[in-house]
Motif scaffolding. Structure first.
Motif, mmCIF file in Angstrom:
data_model
loop_
_atom_site.group_PDB
_atom_site.id
_atom_site.type_symbol
_atom_site.label_atom_id
_atom_site.label_comp_id
_atom_site.label_asym_id
_atom_site.label_seq_id
_atom_site.Cartn_x
_atom_site.Cartn_y
_atom_site.Cartn_z
ATOM 1 N N PRO A 11 -28.927 5.022 7.425
ATOM 2 C CA PRO A 11 -28.873 6.485 7.519
ATOM 3 C C PRO A 11 -30.006 7.149 6.740
ATOM 4 C CG PRO A 11 -26.678 5.611 7.211
ATOM 5 C CD PRO A 11 -27.626 4.449 7.052
ATOM 6 N N TYR A 12 -30.553 8.167 7.355
ATOM 7 C CA TYR A 12 -31.618 9.007 6.808
ATOM 8 C C TYR A 12 -32.984 8.334 6.823
ATOM 9 C CZ TYR A 12 -27.332 11.250 5.493
ATOM 10 O OH TYR A 12 -26.066 11.791 5.535
ATOM 11 N N HIS A 33 -22.493 1.931 6.144
ATOM 12 C CA HIS A 33 -23.604 1.817 5.191
ATOM 13 C C HIS A 33 -23.080 1.958 3.762
ATOM 14 C CE1 HIS A 33 -27.659 2.114 3.618
ATOM 15 N NE2 HIS A 33 -27.332 3.257 3.032
ATOM 16 N N ARG A 34 -22.185 2.910 3.552
ATOM 17 C CA ARG A 34 -21.584 3.095 2.225
ATOM 18 C C ARG A 34 -20.838 1.835 1.790
ATOM 19 N NH1 ARG A 34 -17.259 3.833 -0.316
ATOM 20 N NH2 ARG A 34 -15.871 3.870 1.474
ATOM 21 N N ARG A 35 -20.230 1.136 2.751
ATOM 22 C CA ARG A 35 -19.508 -0.115 2.456
ATOM 23 C C ARG A 35 -20.453 -1.299 2.255
ATOM 24 N NH1 ARG A 35 -14.547 -0.105 6.892
ATOM 25 N NH2 ARG A 35 -13.720 1.968 6.345
ATOM 26 N N GLY A 36 -21.732 -1.093 2.498
ATOM 27 C CA GLY A 36 -22.708 -2.153 2.280
ATOM 28 C C GLY A 36 -23.027 -3.014 3.481
ATOM 29 N N LEU A 37 -22.559 -2.629 4.669
ATOM 30 C CA LEU A 37 -22.876 -3.423 5.865
ATOM 31 C C LEU A 37 -24.266 -3.077 6.370
ATOM 32 C CD1 LEU A 37 -19.518 -3.298 7.844
ATOM 33 C CD2 LEU A 37 -20.572 -5.290 6.817
ATOM 34 N N VAL A 43 -19.532 6.887 11.624
ATOM 35 C CA VAL A 43 -19.148 5.480 11.440
ATOM 36 C C VAL A 43 -20.274 4.738 10.729
ATOM 37 C CG1 VAL A 43 -18.550 3.316 12.617
ATOM 38 C CG2 VAL A 43 -17.663 5.496 13.481
ATOM 39 N N LEU A 44 -21.502 4.944 11.178
ATOM 40 C CA LEU A 44 -22.642 4.271 10.563
ATOM 41 C C LEU A 44 -22.788 4.647 9.094
ATOM 42 C CD1 LEU A 44 -25.230 4.561 13.449
ATOM 43 C CD2 LEU A 44 -24.012 2.518 12.695
ATOM 44 N N VAL A 68 -24.335 -4.373 12.095
ATOM 45 C CA VAL A 68 -23.612 -3.553 13.059
ATOM 46 C C VAL A 68 -24.633 -2.680 13.773
ATOM 47 C CG1 VAL A 68 -21.861 -1.773 13.383
ATOM 48 C CG2 VAL A 68 -21.544 -3.529 11.610
ATOM 49 N N SER A 69 -24.568 -2.696 15.102
ATOM 50 C CA SER A 69 -25.449 -1.834 15.897
ATOM 51 C C SER A 69 -24.634 -0.696 16.488
ATOM 52 C CB SER A 69 -26.093 -2.627 17.031
ATOM 53 O OG SER A 69 -26.815 -1.744 17.871
ATOM 54 N N ALA A 70 -25.231 0.458 16.515
ATOM 55 C CA ALA A 70 -24.651 1.597 17.233
ATOM 56 C C ALA A 70 -25.781 2.197 18.048
ATOM 57 C CB ALA A 70 -24.035 2.605 16.279
ATOM 58 N N TYR A 71 -25.622 3.405 18.459
ATOM 59 C CA TYR A 71 -26.630 4.086 19.258
ATOM 60 C C TYR A 71 -26.825 5.459 18.652
ATOM 61 C CZ TYR A 71 -22.364 6.150 21.100
ATOM 62 O OH TYR A 71 -21.151 6.788 21.206
ATOM 63 N N TRP A 72 -28.005 6.015 18.841
ATOM 64 C CA TRP A 72 -28.251 7.388 18.442
ATOM 65 C C TRP A 72 -27.785 8.262 19.597
ATOM 66 C CZ3 TRP A 72 -29.599 8.585 13.624
ATOM 67 C CH2 TRP A 72 -29.851 9.932 13.352
ATOM 68 N N PRO A 73 -26.821 9.190 19.377
ATOM 69 C CA PRO A 73 -26.243 9.912 20.504
ATOM 70 C C PRO A 73 -27.246 10.816 21.204
ATOM 71 C CG PRO A 73 -25.571 10.914 18.446
ATOM 72 C CD PRO A 73 -26.315 9.643 18.092
#
Length: 188
Positions: A94-95, A71-75, A66-67, A51-56
């Motif tokens: 994340p991080y 990530h917690r869900r393992g995607l 959402v990310l 999954v791609s998102a953007y850094w705001p």
């Protein structure tokens, strides 16, 4: 590169002015509502990523909650980066460190591997209910959506960014979904 349309430029400027005028307290209240709307989409039922998102940047709706949940869900996750006037996607979690990427963006380190996202969370300057969007005018997302082939695309923004109709051109790619603090729109 696409040739900027004067009409799109005017619509972009007006939508960004409306977005920039939103109170920070409202955005801080609405971002979790937008995140909840994105996470409620049926696309996650069988999603395997990446999954791609953007850094705001500036006053964009913030996809980081959402990310973090995905990530917690393992995607697996990735963020876009512009390399030689071309949008690519690099693995990120994340991080993990991010670095300046041009145009005011932050991106994963160039040492991170390139990924091919299956789902894209896309920023919006303006949008319409058909799923057309106006970005910042360089056409990177339209080209990426074309080059990636079949992907699921979700625009994220605030309701004030909606316009009656984006003057779409042959190179413009429609989004599948748009999520705002007010509603979720199924576009195609």
């Amino acid at each position: 590169m696409t040739t900027p349309s004067p009409l799109k430029a005017a619509l972009r400027e007006a939508a960004l002015t409306r977005r920039d005028a939103l109170e920070i307290d409202d955005r801080l209240e609405w971002d979790p509502e937008i995140a909840a709307g994105v996470l409620a989409l049926p696309i996650w039922d069988n999603a395997s990523g990446p999954v791609s998102a953007y850094w705001p940047m500036r006053s964009e709706a913030d996809p980081r909650p959402v990310l973090e949940e995905l990530h917690r869900r393992g995607l697996p996750l990735c963020l876009p980066a512009i390399v030689e006037k071309h949008m690519i996607f690099r693995r990120w979690a994340p991080y993990e460190p991010i670095v300046p990427g041009g145009f005011g963006t932050l991106v994963p380190s160039p040492a991170e591997p390139v990924a091919k996202p299956a789902i894209l969370l896309v920023p919006l300057a303006a949008f319409d209910r058909r799923g057309y969007r106006i970005g910042y005018g360089k056409g990177y997302y339209d080209r990426a959506l074309t080059e990636l082939g079949p992907v699921i695309s979700v625009g994220i923004g605030y309701a004030v960014q909606e316009i009656a109709a984006v003057p779409d051109e042959p190179h413009d790619q429609r989004l599948d979904w748009i999520v705002t603090e007010r509603e979720t729109i199924r576009c195609s």
